[in-house]
Write a protein that holds these residues in place. Structure first.
Motif, PDB file in Angstrom:
ATOM      1  N   HIS A  36       0.794  -1.182  -0.109  1.00  0.00           N
ATOM      2  CA  HIS A  36       0.129  -0.083  -0.070  1.00  0.00           C
ATOM      3  C   HIS A  36       0.911   1.229  -0.057  1.00  0.00           C
ATOM      4  CE1 HIS A  36       0.832  -0.873   4.223  1.00  0.00           C
ATOM      5  NE2 HIS A  36       0.752   0.667   4.389  1.00  0.00           N
ATOM      6  N   TRP A  37       0.326   2.326  -0.291  1.00  0.00           N
ATOM      7  CA  TRP A  37       0.985   3.545  -0.260  1.00  0.00           C
ATOM      8  C   TRP A  37       0.269   4.765  -0.025  1.00  0.00           C
ATOM      9  CZ3 TRP A  37      -0.605   7.254  -4.235  1.00  0.00           C
ATOM     10  CH2 TRP A  37      -1.143   6.909  -5.262  1.00  0.00           C
ATOM     11  N   ASN A  38       0.786   6.007   0.585  1.00  0.00           N
ATOM     12  CA  ASN A  38      -0.252   6.777   1.118  1.00  0.00           C
ATOM     13  C   ASN A  38      -0.284   8.045   0.207  1.00  0.00           C
ATOM     14  OD1 ASN A  38      -1.432   9.067   2.611  1.00  0.00           O
ATOM     15  ND2 ASN A  38       0.126   8.785   4.489  1.00  0.00           N
ATOM     16  N   PRO A  39      -1.281   8.548  -0.389  1.00  0.00           N
ATOM     17  CA  PRO A  39      -1.285   9.739  -1.297  1.00  0.00           C
ATOM     18  C   PRO A  39      -0.781  11.046  -0.683  1.00  0.00           C
ATOM     19  CG  PRO A  39      -3.583   8.962  -0.863  1.00  0.00           C
ATOM     20  CD  PRO A  39      -2.608   7.819  -0.172  1.00  0.00           C
ATOM     21  N   ALA A  40      -0.956  11.121   0.693  1.00  0.00           N
ATOM     22  CA  ALA A  40      -0.247  12.218   1.367  1.00  0.00           C
ATOM     23  C   ALA A  40       0.839  12.201   1.678  1.00  0.00           C
ATOM     24  CB  ALA A  40      -1.335  12.521   2.679  1.00  0.00           C
ATOM     25  N   ASP A  41       1.529  11.258   1.497  1.00  0.00           N
ATOM     26  CA  ASP A  41       2.972  10.964   1.875  1.00  0.00           C
ATOM     27  C   ASP A  41       3.890  11.409   0.552  1.00  0.00           C
ATOM     28  OD1 ASP A  41       5.669  10.410   2.701  1.00  0.00           O
ATOM     29  OD2 ASP A  41       5.209   8.306   3.262  1.00  0.00           O
ATOM     30  N   SER A  42       4.519  12.607   0.706  1.00  0.00           N
ATOM     31  CA  SER A  42       5.591  12.928  -0.487  1.00  0.00           C
ATOM     32  C   SER A  42       6.797  11.952  -0.391  1.00  0.00           C
ATOM     33  CB  SER A  42       5.643  14.311  -0.485  1.00  0.00           C
ATOM     34  OG  SER A  42       6.300  14.897   0.890  1.00  0.00           O
ATOM     35  N   ALA A  43       7.137  11.294   0.332  1.00  0.00           N
ATOM     36  CA  ALA A  43       8.376  10.686   0.234  1.00  0.00           C
ATOM     37  C   ALA A  43       8.650   9.872  -1.004  1.00  0.00           C
ATOM     38  CB  ALA A  43       8.617   9.631   1.315  1.00  0.00           C
ATOM     39  N   ILE A  44       9.707   9.819  -1.562  1.00  0.00           N
ATOM     40  CA  ILE A  44       9.664   9.087  -3.033  1.00  0.00           C
ATOM     41  C   ILE A  44      10.972   8.138  -2.740  1.00  0.00           C
ATOM     42  CG2 ILE A  44       9.336  11.069  -4.315  1.00  0.00           C
ATOM     43  CD1 ILE A  44      12.132  11.511  -4.829  1.00  0.00           C
ATOM     44  N   PRO A  45      10.906   6.773  -3.435  1.00  0.00           N
ATOM     45  CA  PRO A  45      11.960   5.903  -3.092  1.00  0.00           C
ATOM     46  C   PRO A  45      13.356   6.119  -3.571  1.00  0.00           C
ATOM     47  CG  PRO A  45      10.601   5.208  -5.037  1.00  0.00           C
ATOM     48  CD  PRO A  45      10.130   6.661  -4.428  1.00  0.00           C
ATOM     49  N   ALA A  46      13.506   7.153  -4.584  1.00  0.00           N
ATOM     50  CA  ALA A  46      14.738   7.113  -5.029  1.00  0.00           C
ATOM     51  C   ALA A  46      14.547   8.451  -5.932  1.00  0.00           C
ATOM     52  CB  ALA A  46      15.318   6.161  -5.880  1.00  0.00           C
TER      53      ALA A  46
END
Length: 300
Positions: A36-46
């Motif tokens: 799952h992922w959170n559309p309010a979380d702006s962290a990117i994997p790279a």
């Protein structure tokens, strides 16, 4: 955070890419789209994300990641990642109808095609074409969801019995069956919208022509390095530019009836040719990694 994140789904196709990245010492991580992922979380994997989700993923899992991935890649792009073959590219990759419309808009020939979203409309669409014809799933992959019909009676039976191909988006293509000259198609691979290499592929009847190792291991498909004409190379580069395709293949066949090149497919999943050193004499993964290194450097 690593320099490069690779989002992939097929368990075998990318082993050569991962091996090449390891040899080159690239700092990367590779993972699937599950979870799952959170559309309010702006962290990117790279800073750089390489999208390697295949349209044929629906063949391997009913709960496929195609549409989920388009949304995820769009989120990462909005959060600042440089996404290679991003959501706009993937949206066209996921629609043969959109691919053909894009190609035709460039003045290039395509197989005569009608697009429908109801089985009830297939017969009327076919009546505007000549037989033999094929019915294709709008979202395919590895030749999935293609049936040939030689007359209206065959087609009518398939419609009435619910035996037409199924597309996961409900859209079908009714298309002229193009006899490919010599039984071959040409796949022109591009990188950063420029010609990379080309191969001629035979033995799949234009239905199942995936050049990856996992596809050809138990098939009769054969391939060899090709040198397409400058006109075909220019056309492939124009298609890649119009689609904003970072890395991917364009497929064309010569219509044996009139000698006209007909472009019929764009594949944004470049898993490259099996045994490239034997077929091409060089490994295109090295060129891909060179380009990825450039993108990584630009994000620093």
């Amino acid at each position: 955070m690593t320099d490069l994140a690779i989002l992939y789904e097929h368990p075998q196709w990318f082993a050569p890419l991962f091996a090449a990245l390891d040899r080159r010492g690239v700092d990367y991580t590779a993972f699937g789209a599950d979870g799952h992922w959170n559309p309010a979380d702006s962290a990117i994997p790279a800073p750089v994300v390489l999208n390697r989700i295949a349209m044929s993923s629906f063949l391997r899992a009913d709960e496929h990641p195609i549409f989920h991935t388009i949304a995820l890649l769009d989120h990462w792009r909005r959060s600042g990642a440089r996404v290679v073959n991003g959501p706009d590219v993937m949206a066209i990759d996921a629609s043969k109808a959109r691919q053909l419309a894009l190609i035709a808009s460039l003045g290039l020939a395509i197989p005569e095609t009608r697009i429908v979203h109801r089985a009830a409309d297939v017969e009327a669409a076919a009546a505007t074409l000549a037989f033999p014809l094929v019915v294709k799933a709008n979202i395919g992959g590895s030749g999935a969801g293609i049936m040939r019909f030689d007359n209206m009676a065959e087609l009518r039976w398939a419609v009435n019995e619910g035996e037409l191909p199924k597309s996961v988006d409900g859209v079908l293509l009714v298309q002229d069956y193009v006899p490919a000259r010599g039984g071959e198609i040409t796949r022109i691979e591009t990188l950063d919208r420029q010609y990379l290499y080309a191969i001629d592929i035979a033995g799949g009847g234009a239905f199942d022509l995936c050049p990856a190792d996992a596809c050809v291991a138990d098939s009769n498909i054969s391939m060899r390095a090709a040198e397409p004409s400058s006109d075909l190379v220019d056309a492939a580069e124009r298609i890649a530019a119009a689609m904003n395709l970072d890395v991917g293949g364009v497929e064309v066949m010569i219509d044996d009836r009139d000698g006209l090149p007909r472009f019929y497919d764009i594949n944004a999943l470049s898993n490259f040719v099996a045994q490239p050193l034997n077929v091409l004499g060089w490994d295109p993964h090295e060129r891909l990694i060179d380009w990825l290194d450039t993108l990584i450097a630009e994000t620093r």
